[in-house]
Design a protein around this motif. Structure first.
Motif, PDB file in Angstrom:
ATOM      1  N   ILE A  27       0.951  -1.180  -0.132  1.00  0.00           N
ATOM      2  CA  ILE A  27       0.063  -0.180  -0.047  1.00  0.00           C
ATOM      3  C   ILE A  27       1.062   1.326   0.172  1.00  0.00           C
ATOM      4  N   SER A  28       0.308   2.283  -0.737  1.00  0.00           N
ATOM      5  CA  SER A  28       1.182   3.477  -0.826  1.00  0.00           C
ATOM      6  C   SER A  28       0.286   4.815  -0.979  1.00  0.00           C
ATOM      7  N   ARG A  29       0.856   5.790  -0.995  1.00  0.00           N
ATOM      8  CA  ARG A  29      -0.045   7.053  -1.094  1.00  0.00           C
ATOM      9  C   ARG A  29       0.760   8.100  -1.745  1.00  0.00           C
ATOM     10  N   ASP A  30      -0.055   9.059  -2.454  1.00  0.00           N
ATOM     11  CA  ASP A  30       0.753   9.790  -3.363  1.00  0.00           C
ATOM     12  C   ASP A  30      -0.147  11.310  -3.119  1.00  0.00           C
ATOM     13  N   ASN A  31       0.097  12.072  -1.820  1.00  0.00           N
ATOM     14  CA  ASN A  31      -0.709  13.167  -1.600  1.00  0.00           C
ATOM     15  C   ASN A  31      -0.632  14.225  -2.583  1.00  0.00           C
ATOM     16  N   ALA A  32       0.231  14.575  -3.312  1.00  0.00           N
ATOM     17  CA  ALA A  32       0.119  15.510  -4.584  1.00  0.00           C
ATOM     18  C   ALA A  32      -0.918  15.121  -5.421  1.00  0.00           C
ATOM     19  N   LYS A  33      -1.121  13.600  -5.465  1.00  0.00           N
ATOM     20  CA  LYS A  33      -2.300  13.176  -6.601  1.00  0.00           C
ATOM     21  C   LYS A  33      -3.335  13.003  -5.878  1.00  0.00           C
ATOM     22  N   ASN A  34      -3.713  13.066  -4.421  1.00  0.00           N
ATOM     23  CA  ASN A  34      -4.681  12.706  -3.660  1.00  0.00           C
ATOM     24  C   ASN A  34      -5.210  11.213  -4.027  1.00  0.00           C
ATOM     25  N   THR A  35      -4.092  10.375  -4.250  1.00  0.00           N
ATOM     26  CA  THR A  35      -4.450   9.031  -4.637  1.00  0.00           C
ATOM     27  C   THR A  35      -3.775   8.137  -3.713  1.00  0.00           C
ATOM     28  N   ALA A  36      -4.472   6.881  -3.133  1.00  0.00           N
ATOM     29  CA  ALA A  36      -3.671   5.688  -2.782  1.00  0.00           C
ATOM     30  C   ALA A  36      -3.653   4.473  -3.703  1.00  0.00           C
ATOM     31  N   TYR A  37      -2.817   3.636  -3.414  1.00  0.00           N
ATOM     32  CA  TYR A  37      -2.780   2.663  -4.374  1.00  0.00           C
ATOM     33  C   TYR A  37      -2.469   1.267  -3.518  1.00  0.00           C
ATOM     34  N   LEU A  38      -2.827   0.066  -4.292  1.00  0.00           N
ATOM     35  CA  LEU A  38      -2.352  -1.112  -3.795  1.00  0.00           C
ATOM     36  C   LEU A  38      -1.882  -1.970  -4.966  1.00  0.00           C
ATOM     37  N   GLN A  39      -0.344  -2.016  -4.588  1.00  0.00           N
ATOM     38  CA  GLN A  39       0.128  -3.100  -5.720  1.00  0.00           C
ATOM     39  C   GLN A  39      -0.029  -4.507  -5.165  1.00  0.00           C
ATOM     40  N   MET A  40      -0.395  -5.153  -6.179  1.00  0.00           N
ATOM     41  CA  MET A  40      -0.721  -6.814  -5.692  1.00  0.00           C
ATOM     42  C   MET A  40      -0.028  -7.651  -6.689  1.00  0.00           C
ATOM     43  N   ASN A  41       0.745  -8.305  -5.968  1.00  0.00           N
ATOM     44  CA  ASN A  41       1.812  -9.274  -6.875  1.00  0.00           C
ATOM     45  C   ASN A  41       1.731 -10.924  -6.481  1.00  0.00           C
ATOM     46  N   THR A  42       1.953 -11.568  -7.213  1.00  0.00           N
ATOM     47  CA  THR A  42       1.769 -12.804  -6.986  1.00  0.00           C
ATOM     48  C   THR A  42       0.399 -13.369  -6.674  1.00  0.00           C
ATOM     49  N   LEU A  43      -0.496 -12.835  -7.473  1.00  0.00           N
ATOM     50  CA  LEU A  43      -1.776 -13.051  -7.169  1.00  0.00           C
ATOM     51  C   LEU A  43      -2.345 -14.434  -7.321  1.00  0.00           C
ATOM     52  N   ASN A  44      -3.380 -14.907  -6.328  1.00  0.00           N
ATOM     53  CA  ASN A  44      -3.795 -16.189  -6.457  1.00  0.00           C
ATOM     54  C   ASN A  44      -5.274 -16.122  -6.438  1.00  0.00           C
ATOM     55  N   PRO A  45      -6.008 -17.336  -6.844  1.00  0.00           N
ATOM     56  CA  PRO A  45      -7.517 -17.226  -6.774  1.00  0.00           C
ATOM     57  C   PRO A  45      -8.140 -17.081  -5.678  1.00  0.00           C
ATOM     58  N   GLU A  46      -7.607 -17.006  -4.520  1.00  0.00           N
ATOM     59  CA  GLU A  46      -7.890 -16.613  -3.219  1.00  0.00           C
ATOM     60  C   GLU A  46      -8.234 -15.100  -2.960  1.00  0.00           C
ATOM     61  N   ASP A  47      -7.376 -14.356  -3.780  1.00  0.00           N
ATOM     62  CA  ASP A  47      -7.555 -13.000  -3.903  1.00  0.00           C
ATOM     63  C   ASP A  47      -8.545 -12.399  -4.632  1.00  0.00           C
ATOM     64  N   THR A  48      -9.388 -13.273  -5.257  1.00  0.00           N
ATOM     65  CA  THR A  48     -10.608 -12.597  -6.070  1.00  0.00           C
ATOM     66  C   THR A  48     -11.655 -12.123  -5.075  1.00  0.00           C
ATOM     67  N   ALA A  49     -12.012 -10.990  -5.177  1.00  0.00           N
ATOM     68  CA  ALA A  49     -12.864  -9.983  -4.416  1.00  0.00           C
ATOM     69  C   ALA A  49     -13.282  -8.886  -5.072  1.00  0.00           C
ATOM     70  N   ALA A  50     -14.272  -8.126  -4.378  1.00  0.00           N
ATOM     71  CA  ALA A  50     -14.550  -6.764  -4.732  1.00  0.00           C
ATOM     72  C   ALA A  50     -13.400  -6.083  -3.700  1.00  0.00           C
ATOM     73  N   TYR A  51     -12.621  -5.115  -4.339  1.00  0.00           N
ATOM     74  CA  TYR A  51     -11.745  -4.481  -3.430  1.00  0.00           C
ATOM     75  C   TYR A  51     -12.178  -2.902  -3.282  1.00  0.00           C
ATOM     76  N   TYR A  52     -12.224  -2.581  -1.886  1.00  0.00           N
ATOM     77  CA  TYR A  52     -12.817  -1.351  -1.533  1.00  0.00           C
ATOM     78  C   TYR A  52     -11.565  -0.501  -0.814  1.00  0.00           C
ATOM     79  N   CYS A  53     -11.655   0.734  -1.240  1.00  0.00           N
ATOM     80  CA  CYS A  53     -10.824   1.784  -0.549  1.00  0.00           C
ATOM     81  C   CYS A  53     -11.712   2.530   0.431  1.00  0.00           C
TER      82      CYS A  53
END
Length: 125
Positions: A71-97
């Motif tokens: 997880i990271s954030r860029d305050n200049a862009k008013n944006t938060a991020y979630l970098q997701m690597n090595t995904l697997n089927p158990e990660d399937t979901a709706a993701y909410y900020c």
């Protein structure tokens, strides 16, 4: 009122990567801690990660994503991020900020006061 809009979801194969974005508007972004939660079909919404307000000096992750998600954030862009690597089927979901201005952060949904509409992540096997 703080508005949050997620983007970046999609369909990816096992082992792949995605980066989710959460664009904030309506209030001063940097004063809010940010988090990601996810909800799979038939399951409760669960905590994924949070990052503290301001410079985001502290982060916390669910055990299930530790070492794979960032997880990271860029305050200049008013944006938060979630970098997701090595995904697997158990990660399937709706993701909410989510966002909160309380001081002591938790993994409980009730402590996060602002929510986006969600973005779907599907991981195929």
């Amino acid at each position: 009122q703080l508005q949050l809009v997620e983007s970046g979801g999609g369909l990816v194969q096992t082992g792949g990567s995605l980066r989710l974005s959460c664009a904030a508007s309506g209030r001063t972004f940097s004063v809010y801690a940010m988090a990601w939660f996810r909800q799979a079909p038939g399951k409760d919404r669960e905590f994924v990660a949070w990052i503290t307000r301001g410079g985001g000096d502290e982060t916390s992750y669910a055990d299930s994503v530790q070492g794979r998600f960032t997880i990271s954030r860029d305050n200049a862009k008013n944006t938060a991020y979630l970098q997701m690597n090595t995904l697997n089927p158990e990660d399937t979901a709706a993701y909410y900020c989510a966002a909160t201005n309380i001081v002591f952060l938790s993994t409980h949904r009730s402590d996060w006061h602002y929510w986006g509409q969600g973005t779907q992540v599907s991981v195929s096997s």
